[in-house]
Design a protein around this motif. Structure first.
Motif, PDB file in Angstrom:
ATOM      1  N   ALA A 246      52.149  -2.794  46.659  1.00 27.64           N
ATOM      2  CA  ALA A 246      53.073  -2.892  45.531  1.00 27.64           C
ATOM      3  C   ALA A 246      52.563  -3.792  44.408  1.00 27.64           C
ATOM      4  O   ALA A 246      52.603  -3.429  43.249  1.00 27.64           O
ATOM      5  N   SER A 247      52.080  -4.984  44.741  1.00 30.15           N
ATOM      6  CA  SER A 247      51.664  -5.892  43.667  1.00 30.15           C
ATOM      7  C   SER A 247      50.177  -5.741  43.400  1.00 30.15           C
ATOM      8  O   SER A 247      49.357  -5.992  44.258  1.00 30.15           O
ATOM      9  N   ALA A 250      48.002  -7.147  38.272  1.00 28.14           N
ATOM     10  CA  ALA A 250      49.023  -8.027  37.711  1.00 28.14           C
ATOM     11  C   ALA A 250      48.464  -9.031  36.717  1.00 28.14           C
ATOM     12  O   ALA A 250      47.448  -9.663  36.972  1.00 28.14           O
ATOM     13  N   SER A 256      58.099  -7.725  33.091  1.00 27.67           N
ATOM     14  CA  SER A 256      59.308  -6.967  33.437  1.00 27.67           C
ATOM     15  C   SER A 256      59.306  -5.664  32.662  1.00 27.67           C
ATOM     16  O   SER A 256      58.744  -5.582  31.563  1.00 27.67           O
ATOM     17  N   ARG A 355      54.435  -0.482  36.925  1.00 23.80           N
ATOM     18  CA  ARG A 355      55.349  -0.841  38.012  1.00 23.80           C
ATOM     19  C   ARG A 355      54.683  -1.822  38.972  1.00 23.80           C
ATOM     20  O   ARG A 355      55.285  -2.796  39.406  1.00 23.80           O
ATOM     21  N   LYS A 356      53.395  -1.565  39.279  1.00 22.04           N
ATOM     22  CA  LYS A 356      52.707  -2.481  40.192  1.00 22.04           C
ATOM     23  C   LYS A 356      52.513  -3.855  39.547  1.00 22.04           C
ATOM     24  O   LYS A 356      52.606  -4.871  40.219  1.00 22.04           O
ATOM     25  N   SER A 358      54.472  -5.204  37.494  1.00 23.34           N
ATOM     26  CA  SER A 358      55.763  -5.890  37.317  1.00 23.34           C
ATOM     27  C   SER A 358      56.330  -6.368  38.643  1.00 23.34           C
ATOM     28  O   SER A 358      57.289  -7.107  38.678  1.00 23.34           O
ATOM     29  N   HIS A 359      55.729  -5.940  39.749  1.00 20.58           N
ATOM     30  CA  HIS A 359      56.258  -6.312  41.061  1.00 20.58           C
ATOM     31  C   HIS A 359      56.016  -7.797  41.319  1.00 20.58           C
ATOM     32  O   HIS A 359      54.928  -8.283  41.121  1.00 20.58           O
ATOM     33  N   ARG A 360      57.052  -8.480  41.751  1.00 23.64           N
ATOM     34  CA  ARG A 360      56.868  -9.896  42.072  1.00 23.64           C
ATOM     35  C   ARG A 360      57.434 -10.227  43.433  1.00 23.64           C
ATOM     36  O   ARG A 360      58.450  -9.719  43.822  1.00 23.64           O
TER      37      ARG A 360
END
Ligand code: TXA
Ligand code: MG
Length: 360
Positions: A246-247, A250, A256, A355-356, A358-360
């Protein structure tokens, strides 16, 4: 010592090829993103790739090959190099590989196939399959021919960070850790290759969206393409493709996603957004000055347009450089991003990265 950024002259290509043959790693341009390359058959070189990137060894590498020189079939070419175990594929699956390679190689498509006898376990993270791609960039092709072995090359960034699309980005990411960066200019595509798993029976699963879309693949094969998520539950491995973590990609600042295009926000919504001071807003299209003028004058807002005209290819080319610019800008503390309209082709690829990120 900082890495040397080298123009792709004949003598620099042979210098880098020599270093790669001697078991070192070096950065090379491709049409998608820059790669950190090493001899795909040399476990020592592969270990350096993981170490330099700080990449966990459960995340497999992509092996890059030059196109065949004569009219040889792609599958024959891959088998001859020890990359592919063709007997692991049904005749139908082999036919799909051949059709896809003829349609999109050299180009931004990675095929995950049964691995051949020369591929070390380290390249594939112990998986029985290997990711293979023939890049289109002329400098990558020239280097591959000069080195004479396939090159394993993940994106030339530290693990989990933004992929580099210019030589200067590689220097910023890995500058003190590697000796050479071949400079092939700004990457033509800007997002990583499409990763497609070709299953033994001819099943096709899209593991990572890229410039070659699911419908491109369906057209070349006359077969249906399944989404990666469908594989997750059934797969023998817990992660069908580690790129699905997911992350990923980055920036260092929090990112966001806007639920609607900025241009559709009401003045009250814009004022609320601007409450958060020092924001950078990445939009898919439009004129940054016009969009900025809709915010209160004293708001700490900077607008970045991926493509003023809303051209997806341009947006893909600008994506990672713009994320980097936001990360580097002192006037930006937090990043907001619009997603691209639609969920097909490059829009899907860009939104997947956003999306990846923005994943936190
Ligand atoms: O465009 C690109 O593909 C760039 C350039 C340099 O070619 N490379 C790239 O590599 O993006 P990297 O390491 O950042 O991403 C490789 C991803 C892995 O994270 C994984 O998701 C997938 O490719 N992959 C590779 N081998 C695989 C395998 N055997 N099974 C499943 N997924 C695999
Ligand atoms: Mg990567």
């Amino acid at each position: 010592m900082p890495a040397k950024i080298l123009l792709p002259t004949a003598s620099n290509l042979s210098l880098v090829a020599e270093a790669l043959r001697a078991g070192k790693v070096a950065a090379m341009p491709t049409e998608t993103v820059y790669g950190l390359a090493g001899n795909a058959f040399d476990p020592g070189a592969l270990a350096q790739i993981f170490a330099v990137k700080e990449r966990p060894t459960f995340d497999p590498l992509i092996c890059h090959v030059p196109p065949p020189t004569d009219n040889e079939a792609w599958t024959t070419h891959l088998v001859a190099q020890g990359l592919l175990a063709a007997e692991g594929l049904s005749p139908l699956a082999q036919q799909y590989v051949e059709r896809l390679a003829r349609a999109y190689w050299p180009g931004p498509l990675t095929l995950v196939l049964p691995k051949g006898p020369r591929v070390p376990d380290l390249a594939t993270s112990g998986l029985p399959t290997v990711g293979i791609r023939a890049p289109r960039h002329v400098v990558a092709q020239a280097l591959l021919r000069e080195v004479g072995v396939p090159l394993a090359a993940p994106s030339a960034n530290r693990f989990g960070r933004i992929s580099p699309t210019m030589a200067a980005h590689v220097a910023a990411e890995l500058g003190e850790r590697i000796e050479f960066i071949l400079d092939g200019g700004a990457c033509e595509i800007g997002v990583e290759s499409t990763v497609l798993l070709v299953e033994p029976d001819g099943g096709l699963r899209l593991l990572r969206p890229g410039a070659v879309s699911a419908s491109d693949i369906a057209m070349a094969t006359d077969a249906e393409v399944q989404a990666a998520s469908a594989a997750a539950g059934e797969s023998a491995t817990p992660l069908p493709s580690p790129g699905l973590l997911a992350s990923h990609y980055a920036p260092q600042k929090p990112l966001s996603l806007l639920s609607r295009p900025l241009s559709e926000h009401t003045p009250a919504e814009l004022a609320a957004l601007a409450q958060e001071q020092r924001i950078g807003v990445m939009v898919a299209s439009g004129d940054p000055e016009v969009l900025r003028a809709r915010f209160p004058e004293n708001a700490g807002v900077t607008i970045y347009a991926l493509s003023r005209a809303g051209d997806l290819a341009e947006a893909a080319r600008q994506l990672f450089a713009t994320l980097r610019a936001c990360d580097d800008a002192p006037e930006v503390a937090a990043i907001w991003a619009e997603t691209m309209p639609g969920e097909t082709g490059l829009a899907h690829a860009i939104n997947d990265r956003l999306r990846k990120a923005s994943h936190r």
